[in-house]
Design an enzyme around this catalytic site. Structure first.
Site, PDB file in Angstrom:
ATOM      1  N   LYS A  78     -17.085 -44.112-129.092  1.00 46.26           N
ATOM      2  CA  LYS A  78     -17.691 -43.770-127.802  1.00 46.26           C
ATOM      3  C   LYS A  78     -18.532 -42.512-127.981  1.00 46.26           C
ATOM      4  O   LYS A  78     -18.168 -41.617-128.753  1.00 46.26           O
ATOM      5  CB  LYS A  78     -16.583 -43.495-126.779  1.00 46.26           C
ATOM      6  CG  LYS A  78     -17.042 -43.550-125.344  1.00 46.26           C
ATOM      7  CD  LYS A  78     -16.954 -44.939-124.759  1.00 46.26           C
ATOM      8  CE  LYS A  78     -17.423 -44.958-123.321  1.00 46.26           C
ATOM      9  NZ  LYS A  78     -17.281 -46.256-122.691  1.00 46.26           N
ATOM     10  N   VAL A 179     -18.678 -48.213-105.959  1.00 44.41           N
ATOM     11  CA  VAL A 179     -19.488 -49.427-105.815  1.00 44.41           C
ATOM     12  C   VAL A 179     -20.842 -49.228-106.497  1.00 44.41           C
ATOM     13  O   VAL A 179     -21.890 -49.532-105.948  1.00 44.41           O
ATOM     14  CB  VAL A 179     -19.635 -49.862-104.339  1.00 44.41           C
ATOM     15  CG1 VAL A 179     -18.319 -50.367-103.806  1.00 44.41           C
ATOM     16  CG2 VAL A 179     -20.160 -48.721-103.466  1.00 44.41           C
TER      17      VAL A 179
HETATM   18  P1  NAD Z   1     -21.836 -46.394-112.224  1.00 46.11           P
HETATM   19  O1  NAD Z   1     -22.224 -44.986-112.499  1.00 46.11           O
HETATM   20  O2  NAD Z   1     -22.907 -47.405-111.994  1.00 46.11           O
HETATM   21  O3  NAD Z   1     -20.860 -46.464-110.952  1.00 46.11           O
HETATM   22  C1  NAD Z   1     -19.850 -45.568-110.731  1.00 46.11           C
HETATM   23  C2  NAD Z   1     -19.786 -45.319-109.232  1.00 46.11           C
HETATM   24  O4  NAD Z   1     -18.612 -44.521-108.947  1.00 46.11           O
HETATM   25  C3  NAD Z   1     -20.985 -44.562-108.677  1.00 46.11           C
HETATM   26  O5  NAD Z   1     -21.539 -45.260-107.572  1.00 46.11           O
HETATM   27  C4  NAD Z   1     -20.406 -43.213-108.272  1.00 46.11           C
HETATM   28  O6  NAD Z   1     -21.060 -42.618-107.174  1.00 46.11           O
HETATM   29  C5  NAD Z   1     -18.976 -43.593-107.932  1.00 46.11           C
HETATM   30  N1  NAD Z   1     -18.041 -42.471-107.908  1.00 46.11           N
HETATM   31  C6  NAD Z   1     -17.994 -41.375-108.711  1.00 46.11           C
HETATM   32  N2  NAD Z   1     -16.986 -40.568-108.338  1.00 46.11           N
HETATM   33  C7  NAD Z   1     -16.378 -41.166-107.277  1.00 46.11           C
HETATM   34  C8  NAD Z   1     -15.281 -40.836-106.466  1.00 46.11           C
HETATM   35  N3  NAD Z   1     -14.603 -39.710-106.641  1.00 46.11           N
HETATM   36  N4  NAD Z   1     -14.923 -41.690-105.478  1.00 46.11           N
HETATM   37  C9  NAD Z   1     -15.600 -42.843-105.279  1.00 46.11           C
HETATM   38  N5  NAD Z   1     -16.658 -43.215-106.032  1.00 46.11           N
HETATM   39  C10 NAD Z   1     -17.042 -42.388-107.007  1.00 46.11           C
HETATM   40  O7  NAD Z   1     -20.878 -46.826-113.436  1.00 46.11           O
HETATM   41  P2  NAD Z   1     -20.391 -48.286-113.833  1.00 46.11           P
HETATM   42  O8  NAD Z   1     -21.193 -48.731-114.983  1.00 46.11           O
HETATM   43  O9  NAD Z   1     -20.288 -49.141-112.629  1.00 46.11           O
HETATM   44  O10 NAD Z   1     -18.934 -47.964-114.400  1.00 46.11           O
HETATM   45  C11 NAD Z   1     -17.835 -47.760-113.523  1.00 46.11           C
HETATM   46  C12 NAD Z   1     -16.561 -47.630-114.343  1.00 46.11           C
HETATM   47  O11 NAD Z   1     -16.371 -48.827-115.111  1.00 46.11           O
HETATM   48  C13 NAD Z   1     -16.560 -46.488-115.370  1.00 46.11           C
HETATM   49  O12 NAD Z   1     -15.257 -45.983-115.521  1.00 46.11           O
HETATM   50  C14 NAD Z   1     -16.984 -47.180-116.665  1.00 46.11           C
HETATM   51  O13 NAD Z   1     -16.552 -46.476-117.798  1.00 46.11           O
HETATM   52  C15 NAD Z   1     -16.273 -48.486-116.501  1.00 46.11           C
HETATM   53  N6  NAD Z   1     -16.832 -49.585-117.269  1.00 46.11           N
HETATM   54  C16 NAD Z   1     -18.128 -49.953-117.092  1.00 46.11           C
HETATM   55  C17 NAD Z   1     -18.631 -51.033-117.815  1.00 46.11           C
HETATM   56  C18 NAD Z   1     -20.032 -51.533-117.607  1.00 46.11           C
HETATM   57  O14 NAD Z   1     -20.343 -52.648-118.062  1.00 46.11           O
HETATM   58  N7  NAD Z   1     -20.895 -50.779-116.920  1.00 46.11           N
HETATM   59  C19 NAD Z   1     -17.820 -51.714-118.737  1.00 46.11           C
HETATM   60  C20 NAD Z   1     -16.487 -51.315-118.874  1.00 46.11           C
HETATM   61  C21 NAD Z   1     -16.016 -50.246-118.143  1.00 46.11           C
END
Ligand code: NAD
Length: 348
Positions: A78, A179
């Site tokens: 990572k 979201v």
């Molecule tokens: P993203 O940045 O698009 O979305 C994250 C969302 O969480 C944002 O809208 C942000 O405003 C919100 N957020 C942050 N702090 C918050 C809080 N305290 N309360 C409520 N909402 C809050 O990221 P993503 O790509 O959707 O990833 C989300 C999670 O999933 C992360 O932990 C990431 O590591 C994990 N993940 C993502 C993927 C992927 O394909 N993108 C794959 C595996 C795991």
């Protein structure tokens, strides 16, 4: 480093800085036993370098487990870039990141994670070929989050089958924390099946967009832990299952895409004790890395991705069933399986 609480025999932890562009990053390689390490890049405005290091160590270990559980020929790594993704990005910064990856000679492949999008990866790709999640190119797989969300949606159904005796989500209340990319696509799936959605985010635009197209009810960020829901789905940041939140949860299932949901392993035991079925995060959220793995293989095939997603959901089912029949916490069962798969890898 060797005494760090999150250090788990990582093969390499690399620190990079480029003063001109302000690039500061850590690339942690946990294991290359099953193949080159692969895992996304997170850009986050950490308060301290120690927080960035902890994230890199924990997230890279999680990628080893995730890739092993998804049955991919990839190890775990990572990258974390220390900076504000809204204000600190520049082409020079991502070029420096690309050079950093190239210096690792193929031991680490990157892709998108929190704070990073496909346009950033396109700049990285000008400096190194060890990058996936691209929009263009022969095997381009694009944004991994729709596939992650599909896996999480199917995983929620698998959990509900066990917890409620029925995987049908129509009429179920699901509290979704975050979201953004994954959480947004997840809400689309859930709404389509007729689930009642309660959503929380710190970004009002994201909230309005998702509520507008799914009819979800918006809840304040802190209130989401108290929501009267059947399922709590964390899709924002990690460590949200902690002593301050656990007793507030009303749901019988915790299943979401966020990485590192358990603040400590003991939280996994506490969830079991409370009768909450927890889908281990690195098992249920493997859809994105499966999509990325197709690109790394050099030949992207949607059919291959979907067949791997089927296997991932079967594996999640095995973990849940084994944990339920042995009355063990799910995180422990999945870690045991992941570690045994890594230990059994032939030496490369
Ligand atoms: P993203 O940045 O698009 O979305 C994250 C969302 O969480 C944002 O809208 C942000 O405003 C919100 N957020 C942050 N702090 C918050 C809080 N305290 N309360 C409520 N909402 C809050 O990221 P993503 O790509 O959707 O990833 C989300 C999670 O999933 C992360 O932990 C990431 O590591 C994990 N993940 C993502 C993927 C992927 O394909 N993108 C794959 C595996 C795991």
């Amino acid at each position: 480093m060797f005494d760090h609480p999150s250090y788990d025999h990582h093969e390499g932890v690399h620190f990079f800085e480029d003063e001109t562009s302000g690039f500061k990053a850590i690339i942690a390689i946990h294991s290359t036993a099953l193949g080159p390490a692969a895992g996304g890049c997170r850009m986050w405005n950490y308060e301290t370098g120690e927080q960035a290091l902890r994230d890199a160590l924990r997230l890279s270990q999680g990628m080893s487990f995730k890739n092993a559980m998804a049955g991919l020929p990839l190890g775990g790594g990572k990258a974390v870039i220390w900076g504000n993704s809204k204000t600190d990005k520049s082409p020079a910064l991502f070029e420096a990141f690309g050079r950093a990856i190239e210096s690792l000679n193929g031991d680490y492949y990157t892709a998108e994670d929190v704070g990073i999008d496909t346009s950033d990866m396109a700049i990285v790709a000008t400096q190194t070929s060890y990058v996936a999640g691209l929009d263009t190119g022969a095997a381009a797989s694009g944004d991994p989050s729709p596939v992650t969300a599909t896996g999480v949606y199917r995983g929620i159904k698998a959990c509900c089958e066990r917890a409620f005796g029925n995987g049908d989500l129509s009429g179920r209340t699901i509290a979704v924390q975050g979201v953004g990319s994954v959480g947004g696509y997840l809400c689309d799936h859930l709404a389509k099946e007729g689930a009642k959605l309660l959503i929380a985010d710190i970004d009002q635009d994201e909230l309005n967009a998702v509520a507008g197209r799914t009819g979800a009810e918006i809840v304040a960020p802190e209130a989401i832990y108290d929501a009267e829901a059947d399922v709590f789905s964390p899709n924002a940041l990690g460590a949200i299952l902690n002593p301050g939140t656990l007793d507030r949860l009303k749901a019988k299932v915790v299943a979401g895409g966020a990485n590192n949901q358990l603040a400590t392993p003991e939280m996994g035991e506490a969830l079991r004790h409370k009768g909450i079925l927890y889908a281990p995060d690195y098992v249920i959220n493997g859809g994105g890395i499966i999509n990325v793995a197709a690109e790394i293989s050099g030949e992207y095939s949607r059919d291959w991705v979907m067949s791997k997603l089927d296997v991932m959901i079967d594996t999640l089912g095995q973990v849940l069933d084994e944990a339920l029949s042995a009355d063990e916490p799910t995180y422990l069962v999945s870690e045991r399986i992941a570690r045994s798969r890594i230990a059994a890898a032939p030496s490369r």
